[in-house]
Design a protein around this motif. Structure first.
Motif, PDB file in Angstrom:
ATOM      1  N   TRP A   1     -71.807 -31.344  11.131  1.00 23.64           N
ATOM      2  CA  TRP A   1     -73.046 -31.841  11.729  1.00 23.64           C
ATOM      3  C   TRP A   1     -72.906 -33.354  11.853  1.00 23.64           C
ATOM      4  O   TRP A   1     -72.817 -34.054  10.855  1.00 23.64           O
TER       5      TRP A   1
ATOM      6  N   GLU B   1     -81.365 -33.097   4.435  1.00 20.47           N
ATOM      7  CA  GLU B   1     -80.909 -32.824   3.069  1.00 20.47           C
ATOM      8  C   GLU B   1     -81.204 -31.365   2.687  1.00 20.47           C
ATOM      9  O   GLU B   1     -80.393 -30.703   2.055  1.00 20.47           O
TER      10      GLU B   1
ATOM     11  N   TYR C   1     -78.632 -29.237   4.303  1.00 17.95           N
ATOM     12  CA  TYR C   1     -77.360 -29.395   3.588  1.00 17.95           C
ATOM     13  C   TYR C   1     -77.333 -28.538   2.320  1.00 17.95           C
ATOM     14  O   TYR C   1     -76.318 -27.904   2.021  1.00 17.95           O
TER      15      TYR C   1
END
Length: 82
Positions: free
Chosen positions: A58, A77, A80
């Motif tokens: 990404w 985040e 992730y």
């Protein structure tokens, strides 16, 4: 002053809409990104082509002075962590 801010945002959105359409017409959508190399803050180099394979890469380019960029960090985040 609010009308000037609105006009500025509107112009930016129009430019982005036309430029993204132009990139799509030029065949960038669905294509591999050009290979490049970056170095992290510890001095470790990373080359995009080294991450090819089963990895999801990404790429998100942003700046600290970009309010929307900073506001999207918690969502990135979260992605992730999944």
């Amino acid at each position: 002053m609010n009308s000037m801010k609105f006009l500025s945002v509107f112009v930016v959105l129009v430019v982005l809409a036309f430029s993204s359409q132009a990139l799509a017409q030029d065949g960038w959508v669905g294509k591999a990104a050009p290979d490049f190399e970056v170095t992290d803050t510890n001095g470790t180099p990373y080359k995009l082509s080294d991450l090819a394979g089963d990895n999801v890469v990404w790429l998100n380019f942003w700046g600290l002075r970009c309010g929307p960029c900073v506001r999207e960090l918690p969502a990135l985040e979260d992605i992730y962590k999944r």
